[in-house]
Motif scaffolding. Structure first.
Motif, PDB file in Angstrom:
ATOM      1  N   VAL A 218       0.874  -1.172   0.000  1.00  0.00           N
ATOM      2  CA  VAL A 218       0.000   0.000   0.000  1.00  0.00           C
ATOM      3  C   VAL A 218       0.909   1.219   0.000  1.00  0.00           C
ATOM      4  N   TYR A 219       0.826   2.028  -1.050  1.00  0.00           N
ATOM      5  CA  TYR A 219       1.607   3.263  -1.128  1.00  0.00           C
ATOM      6  C   TYR A 219       0.882   4.364  -0.356  1.00  0.00           C
ATOM      7  N   TYR A 220       1.625   5.037   0.515  1.00  0.00           N
ATOM      8  CA  TYR A 220       1.051   6.029   1.431  1.00  0.00           C
ATOM      9  C   TYR A 220       1.911   7.289   1.388  1.00  0.00           C
ATOM     10  N   GLY A 221       1.286   8.450   1.201  1.00  0.00           N
ATOM     11  CA  GLY A 221       2.020   9.673   0.912  1.00  0.00           C
ATOM     12  C   GLY A 221       2.465  10.522   2.075  1.00  0.00           C
ATOM     13  N   ALA A 222       2.708   9.941   3.237  1.00  0.00           N
ATOM     14  CA  ALA A 222       3.218  10.724   4.370  1.00  0.00           C
ATOM     15  C   ALA A 222       4.583  11.298   4.030  1.00  0.00           C
ATOM     16  N   HIS A 223       4.859  12.509   4.547  1.00  0.00           N
ATOM     17  CA  HIS A 223       6.169  13.123   4.302  1.00  0.00           C
ATOM     18  C   HIS A 223       6.589  13.951   5.514  1.00  0.00           C
ATOM     19  N   SER A 224       7.838  14.393   5.525  1.00  0.00           N
ATOM     20  CA  SER A 224       8.398  15.029   6.718  1.00  0.00           C
ATOM     21  C   SER A 224       7.744  16.363   7.047  1.00  0.00           C
ATOM     22  N   GLY A 225       7.151  17.029   6.051  1.00  0.00           N
ATOM     23  CA  GLY A 225       6.473  18.282   6.327  1.00  0.00           C
ATOM     24  C   GLY A 225       5.260  18.125   7.219  1.00  0.00           C
ATOM     25  N   ASP A 226       4.729  16.901   7.288  1.00  0.00           N
ATOM     26  CA  ASP A 226       3.559  16.625   8.127  1.00  0.00           C
ATOM     27  C   ASP A 226       3.933  16.207   9.553  1.00  0.00           C
ATOM     28  N   HIS A 227       5.214  15.950   9.794  1.00  0.00           N
ATOM     29  CA  HIS A 227       5.606  15.338  11.060  1.00  0.00           C
ATOM     30  C   HIS A 227       5.317  16.218  12.276  1.00  0.00           C
TER      31      HIS A 227
END
Length: 218
Positions: free
Chosen positions: A119-128
């Protein structure tokens, strides 16, 4: 045989890049979008348009009934969308309780049903800074659980987990992507507001890539 993957596809610029990254990686993509009662439902229209253009298998699932349980978010309740940068304290009102755990669980179930291993999931460091369910420790623990939750092991794959939106856009530009049919603004109006944290982060990404955002702002 081409490997199947499920891509959680909101219709935003991050998940749009993730969708195309999966295609670039040679995967057979099953895009999955959710209507959870978000006021920026326009993103789902963008998702449908893109998938039709690309010929990607796409499901939009209405799970808005869960809003009876998920109170207190400005994305789903009658609460004003805050203005300001993503890292500002007031942006915490945009958190939808447990949203990404719910969406990932449903995506994993779909992956099992279609025989997909990721499952590809688009979390990234800008959301941390603001969103706990976008942080590496959450993704790692969800990945551990999803590998044992069914007889079939499913991996949660977040290709941009450790980079920010500027780097995501850079990868998209390198792939020659057109971001016209993406929606980032948290307000559900005809044009993007340009003032909420989501808009500001998007505009910064385009500026830092010396690129022009193709969508219209108020």
């Amino acid at each position: 045989m081409t490997e199947k993957v499920v891509v959680i596809y909101s219709g935003g610029m991050d998940s749009f890049t993730v969708l195309n990254r999966a295609r670039k990686d040679g995967k057979e993509v099953f895009a999955l979008s959710f209507n959870y009662g978000q006021r920026h439902v326009k993103e789902l229209e963008c998702a449908s348009t893109v998938c039709k253009e690309l010929g990607v298998n796409h499901k939009v699932i209405d799970i808005s009934a869960i809003n009876q349980l998920l109170a207190g978010s400005s994305l789903t309740d009658d609460i004003d969308i805050p203005e300001g940068h993503y890292e500002a304290e007031n942006m915490k009102s945009t958190i939808v309780p447990n949203r990404n755990m719910i969406l990932l669980s449903l995506a994993v179930a779909y992956a099992v049903s279609v025989g997909a291993e990721q499952v590809y999931y688009g979390a990234h460091s800008g959301d941390h800074a603001i969103y706990p369910d976008c942080r590496p420790e959450f993704v790692e623990k969800m990945n551990d659980v999803c590998k044992i939750a069914n007889y079939e092991s499913v991996e949660i794959f977040s290709p941009y987990l450790t980079v920010n939106k500027t780097a995501i856009l850079a990868d998209g530009i390198a792939m020659g992507l057109d971001y016209t049919n993406t929606w980032t603004c948290y307000n559900g109006r005809d044009k993007a507001c340009g003032k909420c944290g989501a808009c500001q982060e998007r505009l910064e990404a385009f500026e830092e890539n010396n690129a022009t955002d193709p969508i219209t702002y108020e």
